[in-house]
Design a protein around this motif. Structure first.
Motif, PDB file in Angstrom:
ATOM      1  N   PRO A  45       0.843  -1.191   0.000  1.00 46.66           N
ATOM      2  CA  PRO A  45       0.000   0.000   0.000  1.00 46.66           C
ATOM      3  C   PRO A  45       0.879   1.242   0.000  1.00 46.66           C
ATOM      4  O   PRO A  45       1.932   1.246   0.609  1.00 46.66           O
ATOM      5  N   GLY A  46       0.435   2.279  -0.703  1.00 43.23           N
ATOM      6  CA  GLY A  46       1.192   3.515  -0.748  1.00 43.23           C
ATOM      7  C   GLY A  46       1.296   4.060  -2.159  1.00 43.23           C
ATOM      8  O   GLY A  46       0.448   3.801  -3.006  1.00 43.23           O
ATOM      9  N   GLY A  47       2.349   4.821  -2.404  1.00 38.90           N
ATOM     10  CA  GLY A  47       2.612   5.351  -3.737  1.00 38.90           C
ATOM     11  C   GLY A  47       2.158   6.785  -3.935  1.00 38.90           C
ATOM     12  O   GLY A  47       2.667   7.468  -4.818  1.00 38.90           O
ATOM     13  N   THR A  48       1.184   7.220  -3.141  1.00 39.78           N
ATOM     14  CA  THR A  48       0.769   8.626  -3.144  1.00 39.78           C
ATOM     15  C   THR A  48       0.722   9.070  -1.681  1.00 39.78           C
ATOM     16  O   THR A  48       0.732   8.230  -0.770  1.00 39.78           O
ATOM     17  N   GLU A  49       0.621  10.375  -1.462  1.00 43.59           N
ATOM     18  CA  GLU A  49       0.651  10.883  -0.081  1.00 43.59           C
ATOM     19  C   GLU A  49      -0.470  10.264   0.760  1.00 43.59           C
ATOM     20  O   GLU A  49      -0.239   9.771   1.873  1.00 43.59           O
ATOM     21  N   GLY A  50      -1.680  10.271   0.202  1.00 42.87           N
ATOM     22  CA  GLY A  50      -2.807   9.724   0.958  1.00 42.87           C
ATOM     23  C   GLY A  50      -2.675   8.232   1.184  1.00 42.87           C
ATOM     24  O   GLY A  50      -2.952   7.718   2.278  1.00 42.87           O
ATOM     25  N   ALA A  51      -2.232   7.520   0.158  1.00 43.84           N
ATOM     26  CA  ALA A  51      -2.101   6.063   0.280  1.00 43.84           C
ATOM     27  C   ALA A  51      -0.969   5.684   1.232  1.00 43.84           C
ATOM     28  O   ALA A  51      -1.054   4.674   1.939  1.00 43.84           O
ATOM     29  N   GLU A  52       0.089   6.496   1.281  1.00 45.56           N
ATOM     30  CA  GLU A  52       1.166   6.221   2.244  1.00 45.56           C
ATOM     31  C   GLU A  52       0.667   6.432   3.679  1.00 45.56           C
ATOM     32  O   GLU A  52       1.084   5.720   4.597  1.00 45.56           O
ATOM     33  N   ALA A  53      -0.236   7.410   3.866  1.00 50.26           N
ATOM     34  CA  ALA A  53      -0.808   7.611   5.207  1.00 50.26           C
ATOM     35  C   ALA A  53      -1.641   6.388   5.604  1.00 50.26           C
ATOM     36  O   ALA A  53      -1.598   5.933   6.760  1.00 50.26           O
ATOM     37  N   ILE A  54      -2.377   5.851   4.642  1.00 49.02           N
ATOM     38  CA  ILE A  54      -3.155   4.625   4.933  1.00 49.02           C
ATOM     39  C   ILE A  54      -2.195   3.456   5.184  1.00 49.02           C
ATOM     40  O   ILE A  54      -2.447   2.606   6.038  1.00 49.02           O
ATOM     41  N   ARG A  79      -5.511   1.984  -2.689  1.00 59.25           N
ATOM     42  CA  ARG A  79      -5.289   1.653  -4.116  1.00 59.25           C
ATOM     43  C   ARG A  79      -6.055   2.614  -5.017  1.00 59.25           C
ATOM     44  O   ARG A  79      -5.554   3.012  -6.075  1.00 59.25           O
ATOM     45  N   ALA A  80      -7.253   2.998  -4.620  1.00 61.40           N
ATOM     46  CA  ALA A  80      -8.049   3.918  -5.440  1.00 61.40           C
ATOM     47  C   ALA A  80      -7.304   5.235  -5.646  1.00 61.40           C
ATOM     48  O   ALA A  80      -7.253   5.784  -6.757  1.00 61.40           O
ATOM     49  N   ASP A  81      -6.717   5.746  -4.555  1.00 55.86           N
ATOM     50  CA  ASP A  81      -5.965   7.003  -4.643  1.00 55.86           C
ATOM     51  C   ASP A  81      -4.731   6.825  -5.527  1.00 55.86           C
ATOM     52  O   ASP A  81      -4.426   7.670  -6.380  1.00 55.86           O
ATOM     53  N   HIS A  82      -4.055   5.703  -5.331  1.00 57.35           N
ATOM     54  CA  HIS A  82      -2.823   5.399  -6.079  1.00 57.35           C
ATOM     55  C   HIS A  82      -3.101   5.269  -7.584  1.00 57.35           C
ATOM     56  O   HIS A  82      -2.385   5.829  -8.423  1.00 57.35           O
ATOM     57  N   VAL A  83      -4.169   4.555  -7.908  1.00 60.72           N
ATOM     58  CA  VAL A  83      -4.514   4.353  -9.324  1.00 60.72           C
ATOM     59  C   VAL A  83      -4.931   5.672  -9.964  1.00 60.72           C
ATOM     60  O   VAL A  83      -4.469   6.027 -11.052  1.00 60.72           O
ATOM     61  N   GLU A  84      -5.800   6.411  -9.252  1.00 58.95           N
ATOM     62  CA  GLU A  84      -6.355   7.627  -9.853  1.00 58.95           C
ATOM     63  C   GLU A  84      -5.300   8.716 -10.032  1.00 58.95           C
ATOM     64  O   GLU A  84      -5.242   9.373 -11.074  1.00 58.95           O
ATOM     65  N   LYS A  85      -4.443   8.878  -9.015  1.00 58.73           N
ATOM     66  CA  LYS A  85      -3.516  10.020  -9.047  1.00 58.73           C
ATOM     67  C   LYS A  85      -2.188   9.705  -9.704  1.00 58.73           C
ATOM     68  O   LYS A  85      -1.520  10.607 -10.205  1.00 58.73           O
ATOM     69  N   LEU A  86      -1.759   8.447  -9.654  1.00 59.41           N
ATOM     70  CA  LEU A  86      -0.409   8.135 -10.136  1.00 59.41           C
ATOM     71  C   LEU A  86      -0.398   7.138 -11.297  1.00 59.41           C
ATOM     72  O   LEU A  86       0.149   7.425 -12.362  1.00 59.41           O
ATOM     73  N   ILE A  87      -1.005   5.970 -11.087  1.00 61.16           N
ATOM     74  CA  ILE A  87      -0.809   4.883 -12.060  1.00 61.16           C
ATOM     75  C   ILE A  87      -1.530   5.182 -13.376  1.00 61.16           C
ATOM     76  O   ILE A  87      -0.928   5.128 -14.452  1.00 61.16           O
ATOM     77  N   ARG A  88      -2.809   5.510 -13.291  1.00 59.62           N
ATOM     78  CA  ARG A  88      -3.562   5.703 -14.537  1.00 59.62           C
ATOM     79  C   ARG A  88      -3.024   6.877 -15.361  1.00 59.62           C
ATOM     80  O   ARG A  88      -2.839   6.734 -16.585  1.00 59.62           O
ATOM     81  N   PRO A  89      -2.712   8.015 -14.729  1.00 60.69           N
ATOM     82  CA  PRO A  89      -2.134   9.106 -15.533  1.00 60.69           C
ATOM     83  C   PRO A  89      -0.804   8.723 -16.189  1.00 60.69           C
ATOM     84  O   PRO A  89      -0.543   9.091 -17.336  1.00 60.69           O
ATOM     85  N   ALA A  90       0.035   7.975 -15.467  1.00 61.85           N
ATOM     86  CA  ALA A  90       1.338   7.587 -16.035  1.00 61.85           C
ATOM     87  C   ALA A  90       1.159   6.668 -17.233  1.00 61.85           C
ATOM     88  O   ALA A  90       1.774   6.871 -18.297  1.00 61.85           O
TER      89      ALA A  90
END
Ligand code: ATP
Ligand code: MG
Length: 213
Positions: A45-54, A79-90
Motif C-alpha cells: 500500500p502507498g505510492g501517493t501521499e494519501g495512500a502512504e498515510a493509509i 489503491r483507489a488514490d494510487h490508481v487515480e492520481k499516479l498509475i492511470r495518468p502515467a
C-alpha cells in the motif's frame, strides 16, 4: 524504439514476505532503463501521499488492529488514490509502471487467507479503481522459511502486522498466488525466486519478453 513511442505498460510484482519483490522491482527498472524506458516505480500500500498515510495505519500496530474486512476497505481506498492520481495518468502518458504489490495481494491476504470472497475483493476494486489490472503480474515464489530468513537478515527482529502472522496464514497466501497463476495464465506468471537475484531477474525478463519493445 524509445519510451515516447512505446505504449505504457503496467507490471506488478507479487509474492510472500521476503520473496525478493522490492529487489526485483529495482532490477526490472534497471533493465528497462538500459532499453531507454524510464519506468515509474511505485509500491502498495502507498505510492501517493494519501495512500502512504493509509499504509502507516495498515502496517503498524498489533496483528488484530484491523479485521480482514476493515483491512480490505483500507487497501481498496489506498489503491483507489494510487490508481487515480499516479498509475492511470502515467500509463495514459505512455509510461511503464512497475508496482511492488497490487490487487493480487489483497486477493491473497484479505481474500483467501483472510476469508473474504474473491468476488467481494474484486467488487471493492471495481468501485475504487475501476477494476484496473496489470498487463503482467510476476509472482515470486520462495518457501515461507526462505522468505522469513531473507526478511530477518534484512530487518533483524522487526516484523510488520503481516510478517508477524503464522505459517498457516502464509501457506494460504502462497496457495492463493499459485491459484491466480493457474486461473489467469496470460497475466499472472510464477517465477521461482529461490535462486540468486541475477537468475530471478533473468526469469522475470523472459516472462516480459512479449511486452518489451
Ligand atoms: N534471490 C535472492 N537471494 C538471496 N537473497 C535475496 C534475493 N533477493 C533478495 N534477497 C534479499 O532478501 C531480502 C528480502 O528481499 P526484498 O526486500 O527484495 O523482499 P520483498 O519481497 O520485497 O520483502 P517484503 O515482503 O518484506 O517487502 C533483502 O535483504 C534482499 O537483499
Ligand atoms: Mg518489499
Amino acid at each position: 524504439m524509445n519510451a515516447a513511442t512505446t505504449p505504457g505498460r503496467f507490471i506488478s510484482l507479487e509474492g510472500g514476505e521476503g520473496a525478493g519483490k522490492s529487489t526485483q522491482v529495482a532490477r526490472l527498472a534497471e533493465l528497462l532503463a538500459a532499453r531507454g524506458i524510464h519506468a515509474l516505480v511505485t509500491r502498495e500500500p502507498g505510492g501517493t501521499e494519501g495512500a502512504e498515510a493509509i499504509r502507516t495505519l495498515l502496517m503498524q500496530g498489533g496483528v488484530n488492529r484491523w479485521s480482514a474486512h476493515s483491512e480490505a476497505l483500507l487497501f481498496a481506498a489506498a489503491r483507489a488514490d494510487h490508481v487515480e492520481k499516479l498509475i492511470r495518468p502515467a500509463i495514459g502518458a505512455g509510461q511503464w509502471v512497475i508496482c511492488d504489490r497490487f490487487i493480487d495481494s489483497s486477493r491473497a491476504y484479505q481474500g483467501v487467507a483472510g476469508g473474504i470472497d474473491d468476488a467481494a475483493v474484486m467488487a471493492l476494486h471495481g468501485f475504487g479503481s475501476r477494476g484496473m489490472l496489470p498487463d503482467r503480474t510476476l509472482i515470486l515464489e520462495v518457501s515461507i522459511e526462505e522468505g522469513r530468513a531473507r526478511a530477518a537478515r534484512r530487518d533483524g527482529a522487526a516484523a510488520d502486522r503481516f510478517a508477524a502472522r503464522g505459517n498457516d496464514f502464509h501457506a494460504d497466501v502462497a496457495a492463493a498466488f499459485r491459484r491466480f497463476a493457474a486461473q489467469e495464465p496470460d497475466r499472472c506468471r510464477l517465477v521461482d525466486a529461490s535462486a540468486s537475484a541475477d537468475i530471478v531477474a533473468a526469469a522475470i525478463h523472459a516472462q516480459l519478453a512479449d511486452l518489451l519493445p
